[in-house]
Design an enzyme around this catalytic site. Structure first.
Site, PDB file in Angstrom:
ATOM      1  N   ARG A 106       0.879  -1.182   0.000  1.00  0.00           N
ATOM      2  CA  ARG A 106       0.000   0.000   0.000  1.00  0.00           C
ATOM      3  C   ARG A 106       0.908   1.222   0.000  1.00  0.00           C
ATOM      4  O   ARG A 106       1.678   1.429   0.941  1.00  0.00           O
ATOM      5  CB  ARG A 106      -0.909   0.006   1.232  1.00  0.00           C
ATOM      6  CG  ARG A 106      -1.576   1.360   1.441  1.00  0.00           C
ATOM      7  CD  ARG A 106      -2.657   1.362   2.484  1.00  0.00           C
ATOM      8  NE  ARG A 106      -3.853   0.712   1.986  1.00  0.00           N
ATOM      9  CZ  ARG A 106      -5.063   0.832   2.536  1.00  0.00           C
ATOM     10  NH1 ARG A 106      -5.222   1.585   3.612  1.00  0.00           N
ATOM     11  NH2 ARG A 106      -6.104   0.213   2.038  1.00  0.00           N
ATOM     12  N   HIS A 133      -7.549   0.760  -6.139  1.00  0.00           N
ATOM     13  CA  HIS A 133      -7.724  -0.071  -4.931  1.00  0.00           C
ATOM     14  C   HIS A 133      -8.421  -1.374  -5.365  1.00  0.00           C
ATOM     15  O   HIS A 133      -9.579  -1.613  -5.046  1.00  0.00           O
ATOM     16  CB  HIS A 133      -8.562   0.703  -3.905  1.00  0.00           C
ATOM     17  CG  HIS A 133      -8.500   0.149  -2.516  1.00  0.00           C
ATOM     18  ND1 HIS A 133      -7.728  -0.948  -2.171  1.00  0.00           N
ATOM     19  CD2 HIS A 133      -9.142   0.531  -1.365  1.00  0.00           C
ATOM     20  CE1 HIS A 133      -7.884  -1.201  -0.875  1.00  0.00           C
ATOM     21  NE2 HIS A 133      -8.732  -0.319  -0.367  1.00  0.00           N
ATOM     22  N   GLN A 136     -10.218  -4.022  -2.848  1.00  0.00           N
ATOM     23  CA  GLN A 136     -11.507  -3.557  -2.337  1.00  0.00           C
ATOM     24  C   GLN A 136     -12.594  -3.730  -3.394  1.00  0.00           C
ATOM     25  O   GLN A 136     -13.687  -4.222  -3.106  1.00  0.00           O
ATOM     26  CB  GLN A 136     -11.407  -2.083  -1.924  1.00  0.00           C
ATOM     27  CG  GLN A 136     -12.715  -1.489  -1.437  1.00  0.00           C
ATOM     28  CD  GLN A 136     -13.129  -1.989  -0.053  1.00  0.00           C
ATOM     29  OE1 GLN A 136     -12.364  -1.900   0.899  1.00  0.00           O
ATOM     30  NE2 GLN A 136     -14.333  -2.534   0.064  1.00  0.00           N
ATOM     31  N   ASP A 228     -17.152   7.072  -1.231  1.00  0.00           N
ATOM     32  CA  ASP A 228     -15.863   7.003  -0.534  1.00  0.00           C
ATOM     33  C   ASP A 228     -15.561   8.419  -0.032  1.00  0.00           C
ATOM     34  O   ASP A 228     -16.211   9.389  -0.449  1.00  0.00           O
ATOM     35  CB  ASP A 228     -14.779   6.496  -1.510  1.00  0.00           C
ATOM     36  CG  ASP A 228     -13.412   6.322  -0.856  1.00  0.00           C
ATOM     37  OD1 ASP A 228     -13.335   6.230   0.385  1.00  0.00           O
ATOM     38  OD2 ASP A 228     -12.405   6.274  -1.598  1.00  0.00           O
ATOM     39  N   CYS A 268     -16.339   1.790   1.157  1.00  0.00           N
ATOM     40  CA  CYS A 268     -15.165   0.946   1.461  1.00  0.00           C
ATOM     41  C   CYS A 268     -14.704   1.126   2.895  1.00  0.00           C
ATOM     42  O   CYS A 268     -14.012   0.266   3.424  1.00  0.00           O
ATOM     43  CB  CYS A 268     -14.041   1.268   0.482  1.00  0.00           C
ATOM     44  SG  CYS A 268     -13.521   2.989   0.513  1.00  0.00           S
ATOM     45  N   ARG A 296     -13.545  -8.487   2.664  1.00  0.00           N
ATOM     46  CA  ARG A 296     -12.124  -8.249   2.353  1.00  0.00           C
ATOM     47  C   ARG A 296     -11.322  -9.499   2.697  1.00  0.00           C
ATOM     48  O   ARG A 296     -10.425  -9.905   1.968  1.00  0.00           O
ATOM     49  CB  ARG A 296     -11.576  -7.057   3.165  1.00  0.00           C
ATOM     50  CG  ARG A 296     -12.127  -5.704   2.791  1.00  0.00           C
ATOM     51  CD  ARG A 296     -11.754  -5.252   1.394  1.00  0.00           C
ATOM     52  NE  ARG A 296     -10.318  -5.123   1.185  1.00  0.00           N
ATOM     53  CZ  ARG A 296      -9.574  -4.078   1.555  1.00  0.00           C
ATOM     54  NH1 ARG A 296     -10.128  -3.054   2.149  1.00  0.00           N
ATOM     55  NH2 ARG A 296      -8.267  -4.036   1.313  1.00  0.00           N
TER      56      ARG A 296
END
Ligand code: CP
Ligand code: NVA
Length: 313
Positions: A106, A133, A136, A228, A268, A296
């Site tokens: 990340r 991402h 996700q 988001d 998310c 996840r």
């Protein structure tokens, strides 16, 4: 299917069949875990997890997931590793490739992840960059399928900042034949290169990917409303400007009423209540955010097992 030893950097790189395989294996592993069936597909393997940004879900789901697969995960952040002191990413890639079996990263720059994958001889998994991402968004497909039965033909409306999450959702929807509208104001719309690539993917599965400024127009017939944060990690200095620019791009009960009856609401997480989503909607009956967070674990276990296991899943 052929995901063994590959990288997972962007959903755009995956075939329609590979996306379907990830979802199938995720469902299988979820069932095994719920029924206490051992599934140590990565026994004896080690995963290095490199974090240059904060995380709760990604870290915990990768670490727990790899443990459940019989492997061992090592957490490294900039502060405590040589990465933060400037060791080149290509050197880190080659060193880790001599010691561990896979890398999850990340970080800020997507190009760094591409460089890491280029120099690593082991699978690299993108755990979020400024651009994408993917883990996700793949997870989100599983959650939508669980709640809406089928993916093909559904419509997602993403409301808010056209960011990394919006980009990966565009690719994810396009791969499974789900139409997606990204409802964002000018200046905060998704990267046109990503939009074009997603539209090319969508043409192959018979759906559409579009960008729209008018949220009420966008939301008509939506099966899924997604949002988001307005200020992503690394954009903190722009927070005040973003609050103003994105003010009207909120999922609230009025917007939700304009979607299809039975539409689900996704985020998310982490969520900023009162900004991109209201408390009432986030905690309301149409919100599936806790299922989304749990998934996840299952989806990333599928990704790690498919990329890193010696077994054929
Ligand atoms: N959704 C998500 O990636 O959460 P974290 O930042 O907590 O990992
Ligand atoms: N767009 C957000 C997602 C966090 C999971 C960010 O990049 O901060």
């Amino acid at each position: 299917m052929g995901l063994k030893h590959k990288d997972l950097l962007s959903i755009h790189d995956l075939s329609v069949g590979e996306v379907a395989t990830i979802l199938d294996v995720a469902k299988k592993l979820k069932k095994m875990q719920k029924h206490g069936v051992p599934h140590e597909y990565c026994k004896g393997k080690t995963l290095a997890m490199l974090f240059s940004k904060a995380s709760t879900r990604t870290r915990v789901s990768f670490e727990t997931g790899f443990h459940q697969l019989g492997g061992h995960a090592i957490y490294l952040n900039d502060k405590d590793s040589q990465i933060g002191r400037g060791e080149p990413i290509r050197d880190t890639a080659r060193v880790l490739s001599r010691m561990v079996d896979g890398i999850m990263i990340r970080t800020f720059s997507h190009d760094s992840v591409i460089e890491l994958a280029k120099y690593a001889s082991i699978p690299v998994i993108n755990g979020l960059t400024d651009l994408l991402h993917p883990c996700q968004a793949l997870t989100d497909l599983l959650t939508i399928e669980e709640h809406q039965k089928v993916l093909k033909g559904r419509k997602m409306v993403y409301v808010g900042d056209g960011n990394n999450m919006a980009h990966s959702l565009m690719f994810a929807c396009a791969k499974v034949g789900m139409s997606m509208v990204c409802a964002s104001p000018k200046g905060y719309q998704p990267d046109p290169v990503v939009v074009k690539q997603a539209q090319e993917d969508a043409a192959l599965t018979g759906c559409t990917i579009t960008v729209e400024e008018d949220i009420f127009k966008a939301v008509k017939g939506a099966d899924v409303l997604y949002t988001d944060v307005w200020t992503s990690m690394g954009q903190e200095a722009e927070r005040e400007i973003r609050l103003q620019a994105l003010h009207d791009y909120q999922i609230n009960s009025k917007l939700l009423k304009a979607a299809r009856d039975g539409a689900i609401v996704m985020h998310c997480l982490p969520a900023h209540r009162g900004e991109e989503i209201t408390e009432e909607v986030l905690e309301g009956p149409q919100s599936v955010v806790w299922d989304e967070a749990e998934n996840r674990l299952h989806t990333q276990k599928a990704i790690m097992a498919l990329l890193m296991s010696d077994a054929d899943l």
